[in-house]
Design a protein around this motif. Sequence first.
Motif, PDB file in Angstrom:
ATOM      1  N   ASN A   1     -15.779 -23.749  -9.052  1.00  0.00           N
ATOM      2  CA  ASN A   1     -17.056 -23.970  -8.379  1.00  0.00           C
ATOM      3  C   ASN A   1     -17.812 -22.653  -8.286  1.00  0.00           C
ATOM      4  O   ASN A   1     -17.274 -21.671  -7.756  1.00  0.00           O
ATOM      5  N   PRO A   2     -19.044 -22.584  -8.797  1.00  0.00           N
ATOM      6  CA  PRO A   2     -19.821 -21.350  -8.646  1.00  0.00           C
ATOM      7  C   PRO A   2     -20.222 -21.093  -7.200  1.00  0.00           C
ATOM      8  O   PRO A   2     -20.657 -19.998  -6.865  1.00  0.00           O
ATOM      9  N   TYR A   3     -20.067 -22.087  -6.353  1.00  0.00           N
ATOM     10  CA  TYR A   3     -20.364 -21.929  -4.938  1.00  0.00           C
ATOM     11  C   TYR A   3     -19.079 -21.669  -4.147  1.00  0.00           C
ATOM     12  O   TYR A   3     -17.985 -22.023  -4.583  1.00  0.00           O
ATOM     13  N   ALA A   4     -19.242 -21.052  -2.993  1.00  0.00           N
ATOM     14  CA  ALA A   4     -18.125 -20.797  -2.074  1.00  0.00           C
ATOM     15  C   ALA A   4     -18.683 -20.841  -0.654  1.00  0.00           C
ATOM     16  O   ALA A   4     -19.870 -21.097  -0.446  1.00  0.00           O
ATOM     17  N   PHE A   5     -17.822 -20.597   0.314  1.00  0.00           N
ATOM     18  CA  PHE A   5     -18.249 -20.560   1.718  1.00  0.00           C
ATOM     19  C   PHE A   5     -18.364 -19.102   2.164  1.00  0.00           C
ATOM     20  O   PHE A   5     -17.480 -18.285   1.884  1.00  0.00           O
ATOM     21  N   TRP A   6     -19.446 -18.807   2.876  1.00  0.00           N
ATOM     22  CA  TRP A   6     -19.773 -17.435   3.258  1.00  0.00           C
ATOM     23  C   TRP A   6     -20.096 -17.361   4.740  1.00  0.00           C
ATOM     24  O   TRP A   6     -20.622 -18.315   5.331  1.00  0.00           O
ATOM     25  N   ILE A   7     -19.800 -16.207   5.333  1.00  0.00           N
ATOM     26  CA  ILE A   7     -20.177 -15.913   6.719  1.00  0.00           C
ATOM     27  C   ILE A   7     -21.373 -14.962   6.666  1.00  0.00           C
ATOM     28  O   ILE A   7     -21.298 -13.893   6.053  1.00  0.00           O
ATOM     29  N   VAL A   8     -22.459 -15.343   7.302  1.00  0.00           N
ATOM     30  CA  VAL A   8     -23.705 -14.596   7.202  1.00  0.00           C
ATOM     31  C   VAL A   8     -24.233 -14.310   8.605  1.00  0.00           C
ATOM     32  O   VAL A   8     -24.223 -15.194   9.473  1.00  0.00           O
ATOM     33  N   TYR A   9     -24.692 -13.071   8.827  1.00  0.00           N
ATOM     34  CA  TYR A   9     -25.277 -12.721  10.123  1.00  0.00           C
ATOM     35  C   TYR A   9     -26.206 -11.523   9.953  1.00  0.00           C
ATOM     36  O   TYR A   9     -26.125 -10.787   8.953  1.00  0.00           O
ATOM     37  N   PRO A  10     -27.113 -11.293  10.884  1.00  0.00           N
ATOM     38  CA  PRO A  10     -28.078 -10.197  10.750  1.00  0.00           C
ATOM     39  C   PRO A  10     -27.396  -8.835  10.795  1.00  0.00           C
ATOM     40  O   PRO A  10     -26.360  -8.664  11.432  1.00  0.00           O
ATOM     41  N   HIS A  11     -28.017  -7.868  10.131  1.00  0.00           N
ATOM     42  CA  HIS A  11     -27.459  -6.515  10.116  1.00  0.00           C
ATOM     43  C   HIS A  11     -27.293  -5.958  11.533  1.00  0.00           C
ATOM     44  O   HIS A  11     -26.319  -5.257  11.813  1.00  0.00           O
ATOM     45  N   HIS A  12     -28.240  -6.257  12.409  1.00  0.00           N
ATOM     46  CA  HIS A  12     -28.191  -5.639  13.743  1.00  0.00           C
ATOM     47  C   HIS A  12     -27.055  -6.186  14.604  1.00  0.00           C
ATOM     48  O   HIS A  12     -26.787  -5.634  15.682  1.00  0.00           O
ATOM     49  N   LEU A  13     -26.364  -7.236  14.137  1.00  0.00           N
ATOM     50  CA  LEU A  13     -25.230  -7.774  14.898  1.00  0.00           C
ATOM     51  C   LEU A  13     -23.877  -7.363  14.300  1.00  0.00           C
ATOM     52  O   LEU A  13     -22.846  -7.895  14.702  1.00  0.00           O
ATOM     53  N   ARG A  14     -23.885  -6.396  13.389  1.00  0.00           N
ATOM     54  CA  ARG A  14     -22.625  -5.994  12.752  1.00  0.00           C
ATOM     55  C   ARG A  14     -21.626  -5.417  13.751  1.00  0.00           C
ATOM     56  O   ARG A  14     -20.418  -5.510  13.542  1.00  0.00           O
ATOM     57  N   ARG A  15     -22.114  -4.836  14.829  1.00  0.00           N
ATOM     58  CA  ARG A  15     -21.211  -4.270  15.841  1.00  0.00           C
ATOM     59  C   ARG A  15     -21.138  -5.143  17.099  1.00  0.00           C
ATOM     60  O   ARG A  15     -20.538  -4.722  18.093  1.00  0.00           O
ATOM     61  N   ASP A  16     -21.742  -6.287  17.050  1.00  0.00           N
ATOM     62  CA  ASP A  16     -21.699  -7.195  18.202  1.00  0.00           C
ATOM     63  C   ASP A  16     -20.268  -7.690  18.395  1.00  0.00           C
ATOM     64  O   ASP A  16     -19.652  -8.223  17.472  1.00  0.00           O
ATOM     65  N   SER A  17     -19.728  -7.517  19.596  1.00  0.00           N
ATOM     66  CA  SER A  17     -18.325  -7.859  19.843  1.00  0.00           C
ATOM     67  C   SER A  17     -18.074  -9.354  19.660  1.00  0.00           C
ATOM     68  O   SER A  17     -17.001  -9.758  19.198  1.00  0.00           O
ATOM     69  N   ARG A  18     -19.056 -10.197  20.004  1.00  0.00           N
ATOM     70  CA  ARG A  18     -18.882 -11.644  19.838  1.00  0.00           C
ATOM     71  C   ARG A  18     -18.791 -12.013  18.365  1.00  0.00           C
ATOM     72  O   ARG A  18     -17.923 -12.786  17.951  1.00  0.00           O
ATOM     73  N   VAL A  19     -19.707 -11.455  17.571  1.00  0.00           N
ATOM     74  CA  VAL A  19     -19.731 -11.757  16.136  1.00  0.00           C
ATOM     75  C   VAL A  19     -18.443 -11.299  15.475  1.00  0.00           C
ATOM     76  O   VAL A  19     -17.827 -12.040  14.700  1.00  0.00           O
ATOM     77  N   GLN A  20     -18.014 -10.072  15.779  1.00  0.00           N
ATOM     78  CA  GLN A  20     -16.808  -9.556  15.139  1.00  0.00           C
ATOM     79  C   GLN A  20     -15.566 -10.332  15.552  1.00  0.00           C
ATOM     80  O   GLN A  20     -14.675 -10.578  14.739  1.00  0.00           O
ATOM     81  N   ALA A  21     -15.500 -10.756  16.815  1.00  0.00           N
ATOM     82  CA  ALA A  21     -14.360 -11.564  17.265  1.00  0.00           C
ATOM     83  C   ALA A  21     -14.352 -12.911  16.547  1.00  0.00           C
ATOM     84  O   ALA A  21     -13.293 -13.394  16.116  1.00  0.00           O
ATOM     85  N   PHE A  22     -15.517 -13.524  16.406  1.00  0.00           N
ATOM     86  CA  PHE A  22     -15.606 -14.829  15.745  1.00  0.00           C
ATOM     87  C   PHE A  22     -15.256 -14.711  14.265  1.00  0.00           C
ATOM     88  O   PHE A  22     -14.514 -15.544  13.726  1.00  0.00           O
ATOM     89  N   VAL A  23     -15.781 -13.684  13.597  1.00  0.00           N
ATOM     90  CA  VAL A  23     -15.504 -13.495  12.166  1.00  0.00           C
ATOM     91  C   VAL A  23     -14.015 -13.268  11.940  1.00  0.00           C
ATOM     92  O   VAL A  23     -13.412 -13.836  11.027  1.00  0.00           O
ATOM     93  N   HIS A  24     -13.408 -12.429  12.784  1.00  0.00           N
ATOM     94  CA  HIS A  24     -11.965 -12.173  12.661  1.00  0.00           C
ATOM     95  C   HIS A  24     -11.178 -13.461  12.837  1.00  0.00           C
ATOM     96  O   HIS A  24     -10.230 -13.732  12.077  1.00  0.00           O
ATOM     97  N   TRP A  25     -11.568 -14.255  13.810  1.00  0.00           N
ATOM     98  CA  TRP A  25     -10.857 -15.524  14.053  1.00  0.00           C
ATOM     99  C   TRP A  25     -11.017 -16.495  12.899  1.00  0.00           C
ATOM    100  O   TRP A  25     -10.031 -17.048  12.409  1.00  0.00           O
ATOM    101  N   ILE A  26     -12.238 -16.691  12.436  1.00  0.00           N
ATOM    102  CA  ILE A  26     -12.477 -17.742  11.445  1.00  0.00           C
ATOM    103  C   ILE A  26     -11.866 -17.380  10.095  1.00  0.00           C
ATOM    104  O   ILE A  26     -11.432 -18.258   9.345  1.00  0.00           O
ATOM    105  N   LYS A  27     -11.788 -16.086   9.789  1.00  0.00           N
ATOM    106  CA  LYS A  27     -11.144 -15.690   8.531  1.00  0.00           C
ATOM    107  C   LYS A  27      -9.643 -15.930   8.570  1.00  0.00           C
ATOM    108  O   LYS A  27      -9.010 -16.070   7.521  1.00  0.00           O
ATOM    109  N   GLY A  28      -9.072 -15.985   9.749  1.00  0.00           N
ATOM    110  CA  GLY A  28      -7.637 -16.227   9.872  1.00  0.00           C
ATOM    111  C   GLY A  28      -7.270 -17.688   9.991  1.00  0.00           C
ATOM    112  O   GLY A  28      -6.084 -18.026  10.021  1.00  0.00           O
ATOM    113  N   CYS A  29      -8.285 -18.562  10.062  1.00  0.00           N
ATOM    114  CA  CYS A  29      -8.007 -20.001  10.190  1.00  0.00           C
ATOM    115  C   CYS A  29      -7.579 -20.594   8.851  1.00  0.00           C
ATOM    116  O   CYS A  29      -8.020 -20.166   7.789  1.00  0.00           O
ATOM    117  N   ASP A  30      -6.738 -21.613   8.919  1.00  0.00           N
ATOM    118  CA  ASP A  30      -6.307 -22.327   7.716  1.00  0.00           C
ATOM    119  C   ASP A  30      -6.947 -23.707   7.732  1.00  0.00           C
ATOM    120  O   ASP A  30      -6.823 -24.436   8.705  1.00  0.00           O
TER     121      ASP A  30
END
Length: 296
Positions: free
Chosen positions: A267-296
């Motif tokens: 599939n040329p498509y995949a699933f991606w996590i996208v967020y604004p540059h200014h939220l790269r250090r946001d603790s909520r965003v980083q916690a959510f990204v870390h969690w969702i990447k570890g989900c099966d």
Amino acid sequence: MRPRRNPPLIAARSFEAAARHENFQKAAHELHVTPTAVSHQVKRLEQYLGTQLFVRNNRAVSLTPDGQRLAARLDTLFSALEDVLDPARYAEAKPLRVTAMPSLAAKWLAHRVAEYALHAAFPVELTDDDRVVSFEKGDFDVALRYGDGNYPGVTVEAWMSAEVIAVCSPALPGAASLAASSDVLNYTLIHDSTVQLSGKPPGWMEWCELANTSLPPSHPCLRYSSVYVALEAARAGKGFALAPEPLVRDDLRQGHLVAPFRRRLENPYAFWIVYPHHLRRDSRVQAFVHWIKGCD
């Protein structure tokens, strides 16, 4: 309400640091100023209060009784101020607003986010929407997208691959004994509109080509606007559907669907996590990204 007297807060901060370290040079290092600047601010505070706060010796300073009492009060006040003005306190109080396409939200995300929200330090709000959102309006913090990963002007992190597989209900007559990929032509084929997207995720035509056969124009089919509805039709025993593997993972585990064939379509498509540059250090965003990447 009476007006405030505007006490010399910079002088008080300088004194508090100097009192804590009992050293002007160490206080200056903490405050990113010079020792002379600290000394001037302390003298300013002494003049404001009309009392001596330090005993100054040749190479050392020590607090006077008034200095000791003031240092203790200021330590409590500045500690409370740091707590009140802690950015993390306000970031964690705000909900994390996540948007995802309806099929992903329903088939993969909803129950996992519900479990995550029980233990997260912040609320999570999930919106299902097929539209590509603009972060400029501030309506969402994170978007979970299905596409080619080309999303300029935002932070993009790879999440899940999306190999496409054929699935049907375990109750579909003869499904358990199917062997060749071309055997799907003995059944109704369920289509969804995602194959019409730019970049074209593979559909039944590509499946038949890899099976060294062709899809007859008059072959029985059902057409739906979304992957979610197509999969519901497959679960109901109406035929075979094609879907990205993550969207059918739970149904396969729970026995609601089966995948009789080993074939997987790239599939040329995949699933991606996208967020604004200014939220790269946001603790909520980083916690959510870390969690969702570890989900099966």
